[in-house]
Design an enzyme around this catalytic site. Structure first.
Site, PDB file in Angstrom:
ATOM      1  N   ASN A  25      -2.711 -51.542  20.017  1.00 38.87           N
ATOM      2  CA  ASN A  25      -1.715 -51.657  21.086  1.00 38.87           C
ATOM      3  C   ASN A  25      -2.049 -50.738  22.256  1.00 38.87           C
ATOM      4  O   ASN A  25      -1.967 -51.138  23.420  1.00 38.87           O
ATOM      5  CB  ASN A  25      -0.326 -51.286  20.547  1.00 38.87           C
ATOM      6  CG  ASN A  25       0.411 -52.513  20.037  1.00 38.87           C
ATOM      7  OD1 ASN A  25       0.063 -53.639  20.405  1.00 38.87           O
ATOM      8  ND2 ASN A  25       1.410 -52.313  19.208  1.00 38.87           N
ATOM      9  N   GLU A  69       4.154 -53.776  11.854  1.00 39.05           N
ATOM     10  CA  GLU A  69       2.872 -54.287  11.395  1.00 39.05           C
ATOM     11  C   GLU A  69       2.829 -54.345   9.871  1.00 39.05           C
ATOM     12  O   GLU A  69       1.789 -54.238   9.260  1.00 39.05           O
ATOM     13  CB  GLU A  69       1.736 -53.433  11.954  1.00 39.05           C
ATOM     14  CG  GLU A  69       1.732 -51.978  11.518  1.00 39.05           C
ATOM     15  CD  GLU A  69       2.486 -51.071  12.479  1.00 39.05           C
ATOM     16  OE1 GLU A  69       3.380 -51.565  13.206  1.00 39.05           O
ATOM     17  OE2 GLU A  69       2.166 -49.869  12.527  1.00 39.05           O
TER      18      GLU A  69
END
Lengths: 324, 323
Positions: free
Chosen positions: A199, A234
């Site tokens: 990210n 996640e």
């Protein structure tokens, strides 16, 4: 007798008034003699069927309808009950087209009880049919929409896997279905390693892409009946009905190696490799309920992280647990 | 394995035996509870047996289902039969409910108003200890949480046996605690010469409880204090101290009496387990109250409100205060 009653009887005995009522009736009125030949064919009938009275009078009334099971049903019900109410029959129009006619009819008997003829009231149901069809279509569309919304509410839009709540619910359903004696369920919690780095380096859109790819890898590793969900962030969950600890460990290991060897393209010329840590547990060998199994799998997932990531932990080697 | 009572005098040992014998005569345990206790842990059929055994007892079934569908388990799905409860809550959880509620039922003693010992508060304390023991066991993993719960609920059961068999002596004991400011344990050894943990452990043996449970009841007051959590006895002992620290004392309302609360240091695992619960001790206390509500099918008397709890129960507190 009340004044109203007198007026009504007076009305019935007035032939002009009866004729007016016949003419003004918006439903088509057709009467026949004992042989089914048309004796009366009102103006409204003319408007519905399109035939001139001269084409119809003294012919059998069946010329007004399409032969078929509906017609047969009308005849049969008239014979059995002496009347029918609002039966839908395909009508025959003068121009050759067909339409839906709603027919109410009654057998008329003379004073000796012999059949004198039939009286029929006929309405053109085409418009009603159209509305009904439109409603039915709309209903189908709504059902699709509801199913879609339901699907959306139960699934994670990014990975197309079940969301957390639905995955747990599906696992409970599987347990309830399996019964008390056959209860076997493998539970795996999998968490991407260092996902934050993806990210941070490539942006959230790439992060989303990676999650979707991982979802696909998981999906591919499952069998029919396995339940895969995105547990949050996640983290992913897999419930494998019928799997023991060995089987669910093998499953997690398979996902782990698969992912380790997969290149996930993030831009046109850059690909990344992700690794995953997993904790696995099984009912009944580790836990006797879903929440306990999830808690154990979660503990083992963190043990996997602590032990250096990219691994599957299936036991509490360094944990104490006396079997009390 | 028998409880080690060699340290007791012959006289005390005789008294212990008499109390245990009389108690098992006076409080026959329901067959459901007995069978729940003796169910094999690891056998596949045990879950089936448990569901069958509980289903045969309508009162227990209805309690279990009420509890299952209450906020106590906070379960979203409606649980409509014992089989579903066993599958969704787990066999050990259901079993611990069956055992605890069986014992609570068995000890429905005649009221004991004048003594200042409140049986509702006795169970309030016991269930609170069970609930704290459960989360401590979960945190430390030294015992199965459900077993720790059962052991916590039953850790003081010897006290009720002593009350049941020798009510006059028990009144004397309570009097010493209330008027002479003695600790319960001092008063107990002054009046009875035996500790309730020995009575409880003997009883548990009679009921054929598994050995770890017997040992936990026997050892929940370790002489050298509790410094680390290594056994189920440590779990229950520490949970007991934690509840006493919060004023949730056994049979007495010490919530308003700072001096009577335990100040003994506890292993850090206890408070970290309590703090991990949203709402901390107040939530656990509320859970204990909910458990008793569903298991006894009536609202239990409770401790005076404390630690910032809303003042809802102030009206129905009888004069159970120790001061």
């Amino acid at each position: 007798m009340t004044p109203e009653r007198i007026d009504f009887l007076a009305l019935l005995s007035d032939p002009d008034m009866l004729q007016l009522m016949l003419v003004a009736c918006p439903d088509g009125i057709v009467t026949t003699d004992a042989n089914g030949r048309v004796t009366l064919y009102s103006g409204a009938s003319e408007a519905i069927f399109g035939f001139d009275p001269i084409q119809v009078l003294d012919r059998h009334f069946s010329m007004l309808f399409v032969d078929g099971p509906e017609r047969a049903l009308l005849d049969q019900q008239l014979l059995e009950r002496g009347r029918v109410v609002d039966v839908e029959i395909p009508g025959r129009h003068q121009d050759g087209s067909q339409f839906f006619a709603a027919v109410s009819a009654a057998v008329i008997r003379d004073r000796y009880g012999d059949v004198a003829g039939i009286v029929m009231y006929i309405r053109d149901h085409t418009a009603v049919r159209q509305i009904e069809d439109a409603l039915r279509n709309r209903n189908t569309q709504l059902n699709h929409l509801v199913a879609k919304l339901d699907h959306m509410a139960r699934h994670d839009q990014l990975t197309l896997l079940l969301n957390r709540g639905s995955a747990v619910e599906a696992a409970e359903d599987a347990l309830l279905a399996s019964g008390l004696e056959g209860m076997n369920l493998g539970v795996a919690l999998l968490d991407l390693d260092h996902f934050k780095m993806v990210n941070d380096s490539y942006g959230h859109l790439v992060g989303d892409l990676v999650l979707a790819r991982v979802g696909a890898v998981l999906q591919k590793a499952t069998r029919e009946g396995d339940i895969i969900g995105r547990f949050g962030g996640e983290e992913f969950v897999a419930f494998l009905p019928g799997a023991d600890l060995d089987a669910v460990t093998r499953f997690a290991e398979r996902v782990r190696t698969e992912l380790e060897n997969a290149l996930i393209p993030v831009t046109e010329d850059i690909s990344v490799t992700m690794t995953v840590s997993a904790g696995v547990a099984a009912i009944p060998s580790c836990a006797d309920s879903l929440s306990e199994a999830l808690r154990i799998a979660d503990d083992r997932l963190y043990a996997a992280k602590r032990a250096g990531r990219n691994r599957v932990v299936h036991s509490d080697k360094n944990q104490r647990r006396s079997a009390a | 394995m028998t409880t080690d009572t060699s340290s007791l005098s012959l006289d005390a040992r005789n008294r212990l035996r008499t109390i245990v014998n009389r108690t098992t005569d006076l409080t026959p345990l329901k067959s459901v509870a007995t069978r729940a206790i003796q169910l094999a842990e690891d056998e596949r059929s045990a879950a089936m047996d448990l569901a069958t055994v509980i289903s045969s007892d309508q009162a227990l079934t209805s309690k279990l289902l009420k509890l299952s569908n209450s906020a106590y388990y906070g379960y979203a799905r409606r649980i409509s039969n014992v089989r579903e409860a066993v599958i969704l809550l787990g066999m050990r959880t259901v079993r611990s409910v069956a055992i605890s509620s069986g014992i609570i039922d068995a000890f429905k003693l005649p009221e004991f108003e004048a003594s200042g010992f409140d049986q509702d508060l006795f169970w309030a304390h016991s269930v609170s200890v069970g609930i704290v023991a459960e989360i401590v066991a979960r945190e430390t993993r030294v015992a199965r949480p459900e077993d720790a719960f059962t052991a916590g609920v039953l850790h003081d059961v010897g006290k009720l046996a002593m009350l049941l068999c020798e009510p006059e002596s028990f009144v004397e004991l309570i009097d010493l605690v209330n008027r002479e400011d003695m600790s319960y344990r001092e008063a107990e050894s002054a009046v009875f010469g035996i500790g309730h943990e020995h009575v409880g452990a003997r009883l548990a043996e009679r009921w054929k409880f598994p050995e770890p449970l017997v040992a936990t009841i026997r050892d929940h007051h370790p002489a050298k204090g509790i410094h680390t959590i290594e056994t189920m006895s440590d779990v229950v002992g520490a949970a007991n101290l934690a509840c006493n620290r919060e004023g949730l004392a056994c049979g007495f309302d010490f919530t308003a009496n700072e001096e009577r609360k335990t100040v003994q240091a506890l292993p850090p695992a206890v408070d970290s387990a309590i703090n991990r619960v949203h709402g901390g001790m107040a939530t656990l206390e509320e859970k204990a109250r909910a458990f008793l509500l569903h298991v006894t099918a009536r609202a239990p008397r409770w401790y005076a409100p404390h630690h910032g709890e809303p003042d809802t129960a102030a009206g129905d507190e009888p004069g159970a205060g120790a001061a």
